[in-house]
Design an enzyme around this catalytic site. Structure first.
Site, mmCIF file in Angstrom:
data_model
loop_
_atom_site.group_PDB
_atom_site.id
_atom_site.type_symbol
_atom_site.label_atom_id
_atom_site.label_comp_id
_atom_site.label_asym_id
_atom_site.label_seq_id
_atom_site.Cartn_x
_atom_site.Cartn_y
_atom_site.Cartn_z
ATOM 1 N N ASP A 80 0.834 -1.214 0.000
ATOM 2 C CA ASP A 80 0.000 0.000 0.000
ATOM 3 C C ASP A 80 0.865 1.259 0.000
ATOM 4 O O ASP A 80 2.056 1.226 0.310
ATOM 5 C CB ASP A 80 -0.945 0.014 1.200
ATOM 6 C CG ASP A 80 -0.215 -0.098 2.537
ATOM 7 O OD1 ASP A 80 0.824 -0.791 2.598
ATOM 8 O OD2 ASP A 80 -0.674 0.500 3.527
ATOM 9 N N GLU A 138 -0.645 -1.863 5.219
ATOM 10 C CA GLU A 138 0.220 -1.795 6.411
ATOM 11 C C GLU A 138 0.113 -0.445 7.095
ATOM 12 O O GLU A 138 0.263 -0.344 8.314
ATOM 13 C CB GLU A 138 1.672 -2.059 6.006
ATOM 14 C CG GLU A 138 2.642 -2.195 7.177
ATOM 15 C CD GLU A 138 3.106 -0.857 7.751
ATOM 16 O OE1 GLU A 138 3.328 -0.776 8.974
ATOM 17 O OE2 GLU A 138 3.246 0.098 6.969
#
Length: 395
Positions: A80, A138
């Site tokens: 991400d 995350e």
């Protein structure tokens, strides 16, 4: 096997960089990484492995089975990005306004994809299984690791290993530490409600700004007066929303705070202290308070025995691009890899990625950049651990 692995990775370094640059141009925020997940999934199509998609959201689990009985090692890479407007000026800068890979997750994914492909090609040379965890989200609590674990990604897994590239560490260095290595994190919101009024008549009001200001100052005594001096803890008030007119006594103030600690006991101590301060604030100032306090990422603890095994593996592998392997200080940021470490003996270590000119920006900075030589080093470092682990070295 290791010699073959290194030779293949050398040949594929250009592809590794190309994948990283493509991902850097097309970042997606936590829990929204649908196109990135599809890109990763498509990469593994046709390869001799099992691919599970939508694991705990956008997560992808790739299983490489040697066909021979043995242990199962999970290796993790996150994918991400962050809500940051990129200012690097790179020719492959983000094409998505306000979204940027400002933490290196594009590099993590690129090296892991090429490593995964290469391990598939060499699967007849090891025993047991490799489970690749391509993890979303995350950066944003509750984090992608938690959802993937709840979806069963660690079933049958014995250990988990992860790498983070670090712009603050010289390229060529590998840094590690046993035990507590990254902080646990908590977050709180506090709404303080008093009685608004005219600035000329404070006796007819109850100023929420005064009460909130006292709370900000008092929270700083938690670390200095409530924690053992040998324990690490941080309390930060990052948001103080009390804006209003200069001659109006504020009715309500909203605060938001960030807590970091290197042990769960310390995190609990801070939480209890914050709650006591809130109770005292109501009594002292006659205000009413609404406190929301959430623990999210736990303290990241590296397993002692597995850390020792990994350090020995890295040193014995004599990776030509690695200049030093050293024990580092604990890192202040938090990391949701900690959830894996709560479930299985795990290790998280760092690969230096400082630009060659020595000018670097910290992670989460709009000018953040990594030295792309760190991708090959990461692939060889993780590959070394996999080779030694699945050839029986872990025992």
């Amino acid at each position: 096997m290791k010699k073959n692995l290194f030779e293949k990775l050398d040949e594929k370094e250009t592809r590794m960089v190309e994948i990283r640059r493509y991902l850097h141009q097309h970042p997606e925020l936590s829990f929204q990484e649908t196109k990135t997940a599809a890109f990763i999934t498509n990469f593994y199509q046709g390869l001799d492995c099992e691919v599970q998609t939508h694991v705990g959201g956008n997560g992808i689990v790739v299983t490489i089975d040697s066909g021979f009985p043995g242990k199962t090692l999970a290796i993790r890479a996150d994918f991400d990005a962050l809500p940051i407007q990129e200012e690097t000026g790179l020719p492959f800068a983000s094409q998505n306004s306000g979204v940027m890979h400002a933490c290196g997750h594009d590099g993590h994914t690129a090296y892991m994809m090429i490593l995964g492909e290469t391990l598939i090609e060499l699967k007849n040379q090891f025993v047991g299984k490799i489970v690749i965890l391509h993890q979303p989200a995350e950066e944003t609590p509750p984090g992608g690791a938690k959802g993937m674990i709840e979806a069963g990604c660690l079933e049958g897994v014995d250990h988990v290993v992860g790498i983070h590239v670090m712009s603050t560490m010289p390229t060529g260095e590998i840094n590690y530490r046993e035990g507590a290595i990254q902080t646990g994190r908590s977050y709180f919101k506090l709404k303080i409600k008093g009685q608004g009024g005219h600035g000329s008549s404070p006796h007819l009001s109850n100023d929420a700004i005064v009460a909130a200001s006292h709370f900000v100052t008092a929270t700083q005594t938690i670390v200095s007066r409530r924690l053992n001096p040998f324990e690490m803890g941080v309390v930060t008030i990052g948001s103080f929303d009390g804006k209003g007119s200069f001659n109006v006594i504020k009715d309500t103030v909203n605060l938001e705070g960030d807590v970091r600690a290197m042990s769960e006991d310390t995190r609990k101590t801070i939480q209890e202290a914050v709650k006591r301060l809130v109770i005292g604030l109501e009594s002292m100032f006659g205000v009413t308070c609404e406190l929301t306090y959430n623990d999210d990422y736990p303290t990241l603890i590296n397993d002692l025995e597995l850390t020792d095994f990994i350090v020995r593996s890295l040193k014995q592998s004599k990776i030509s691009e690695v200049t030093e392997i050293k024990r580092c200080d604990p890192q202040p940021p938090s990391e949701d890899f900690a959830y894996y470490a709560q479930e299985r003996p795990s290790v998280f270590f760092y690969v230096g990625a400082m630009p060659e000119n020595g000018v670097f920006y910290p992670h989460h900075h709009p000018k953040f950049e990594i030295n792309e030589k760190s991708l090959l080093i990461s692939a060889k470092a993780m590959g070394s651990v996999v080779c030694d682990y699945l050839n029986g070295g872990e025992d």
